[in-house]
Design a protein around this motif. Structure first.
Motif, PDB file in Angstrom:
ATOM      1  N   LEU A 296       0.810  -1.214   0.000  1.00 21.39           N
ATOM      2  CA  LEU A 296       0.000   0.000   0.000  1.00 21.39           C
ATOM      3  C   LEU A 296       0.843   1.263   0.000  1.00 21.39           C
ATOM      4  CD1 LEU A 296      -2.699  -1.103   2.617  1.00 21.39           C
ATOM      5  CD2 LEU A 296      -2.769  -1.315   0.114  1.00 21.39           C
ATOM      6  N   THR A 297       2.172   1.118  -0.118  1.00 25.18           N
ATOM      7  CA  THR A 297       3.064   2.276  -0.123  1.00 25.18           C
ATOM      8  C   THR A 297       3.601   2.503  -1.521  1.00 25.18           C
ATOM      9  OG1 THR A 297       4.770   0.771   0.700  1.00 25.18           O
ATOM     10  CG2 THR A 297       3.771   2.243   2.290  1.00 25.18           C
ATOM     11  N   GLU A 298       3.963   3.726  -1.796  1.00 28.41           N
ATOM     12  CA  GLU A 298       4.490   4.099  -3.111  1.00 28.41           C
ATOM     13  C   GLU A 298       5.975   4.378  -3.012  1.00 28.41           C
ATOM     14  OE1 GLU A 298       2.861   4.048  -5.940  1.00 28.41           O
ATOM     15  OE2 GLU A 298       0.978   3.493  -4.973  1.00 28.41           O
ATOM     16  N   PRO A 299       6.755   4.160  -4.031  1.00 28.88           N
ATOM     17  CA  PRO A 299       6.337   3.625  -5.313  1.00 28.88           C
ATOM     18  C   PRO A 299       6.267   2.104  -5.324  1.00 28.88           C
ATOM     19  CG  PRO A 299       8.640   4.209  -5.437  1.00 28.88           C
ATOM     20  CD  PRO A 299       8.161   4.579  -4.052  1.00 28.88           C
TER      21      PRO A 299
ATOM     22  N   LYS B 284       3.601  -0.162   4.346  1.00 30.01           N
ATOM     23  CA  LYS B 284       2.249  -0.518   4.782  1.00 30.01           C
ATOM     24  C   LYS B 284       1.728  -1.547   3.802  1.00 30.01           C
ATOM     25  CE  LYS B 284      -0.559   2.738   6.249  1.00 30.01           C
ATOM     26  NZ  LYS B 284      -1.572   3.822   6.259  1.00 30.01           N
ATOM     27  N   VAL B 285       1.212  -2.654   4.349  1.00 28.24           N
ATOM     28  CA  VAL B 285       0.738  -3.759   3.523  1.00 28.24           C
ATOM     29  C   VAL B 285      -0.626  -4.238   4.015  1.00 28.24           C
ATOM     30  CG1 VAL B 285       3.062  -4.566   2.897  1.00 28.24           C
ATOM     31  CG2 VAL B 285       1.951  -5.478   4.939  1.00 28.24           C
ATOM     32  N   ARG B 286      -1.397  -4.791   3.095  1.00 27.90           N
ATOM     33  CA  ARG B 286      -2.642  -5.473   3.460  1.00 27.90           C
ATOM     34  C   ARG B 286      -2.367  -6.964   3.351  1.00 27.90           C
ATOM     35  NH1 ARG B 286      -7.561  -3.796   3.978  1.00 27.90           N
ATOM     36  NH2 ARG B 286      -7.162  -1.893   2.784  1.00 27.90           N
ATOM     37  N   LEU B 287      -2.392  -7.648   4.502  1.00 28.13           N
ATOM     38  CA  LEU B 287      -2.139  -9.082   4.555  1.00 28.13           C
ATOM     39  C   LEU B 287      -3.446  -9.841   4.369  1.00 28.13           C
ATOM     40  CD1 LEU B 287       0.284  -9.273   7.622  1.00 28.13           C
ATOM     41  CD2 LEU B 287       0.872  -9.062   5.193  1.00 28.13           C
ATOM     42  N   HIS B 288      -3.368 -10.932   3.614  1.00 34.32           N
ATOM     43  CA  HIS B 288      -4.510 -11.816   3.391  1.00 34.32           C
ATOM     44  C   HIS B 288      -4.093 -13.217   3.843  1.00 34.32           C
ATOM     45  CE1 HIS B 288      -6.232  -8.629   0.857  1.00 34.32           C
ATOM     46  NE2 HIS B 288      -5.050  -8.572   0.271  1.00 34.32           N
ATOM     47  N   GLY B 289      -4.127 -13.430   5.154  1.00 30.66           N
ATOM     48  CA  GLY B 289      -3.753 -14.724   5.703  1.00 30.66           C
ATOM     49  C   GLY B 289      -4.895 -15.292   6.518  1.00 30.66           C
TER      50      GLY B 289
END
Length: 124
Positions: free
Chosen positions: A73-76, A88-93
């Motif tokens: 979720l962070t750039e670049p 920043k990350v969106r985890l799908h666990g």
């Protein structure tokens, strides 16, 4: 991109958080179990990157605690974000699901020290 958290029984029990970034696993050692509580901050010590096949590694001292995919979720990009000291990350666990932020700190003067937090979910 994959992420994996491995429960590692070494000298002391800890958890290894690994994010797939540019063909390797960017890695942090967490002295305590990852939390889903946004009020709790956890230490995350950055360690050397690992090869991708390490995501599947298990033995009597290391087991998979959680695994899934993640969205940066962070750039670049994730590598740039880690180099800059904040990702920043969106985890799908199965255990960790939602947005998490890792931020480098100056704690104890060690640049390997980061803090990981669960970002509060918006109220629905």
């Amino acid at each position: 991109m994959i992420f994996v958290v491995q429960r590692h029984r070494a000298t002391t029990l800890h958890y290894d958080l690994r994010l797939e970034v540019d063909g390797v696993l960017a890695s942090w050692a967490l002295p305590k179990e990852p939390t889903t509580d946004p009020r709790v901050k956890r230490l995350a010590v950055q360690v050397d990157d690992h090869e991708l096949d390490h995501a599947d590694y298990q033995d009597e001292n290391k087991s998979t605690w959680d695994r899934g995919t993640y969205d940066n979720l962070t750039e670049p990009d994730a590598a740039g974000a880690i180099a800059a000291g904040h990702i920043k990350v969106r985890l799908h666990g199965s255990r960790l699901d939602g947005v998490y932020a890792l931020t480098r700190t100056s704690m104890n003067g060690d640049p390997r020290n980061w803090i990981i937090v669960k970002v509060a979910d918006p109220q629905v």
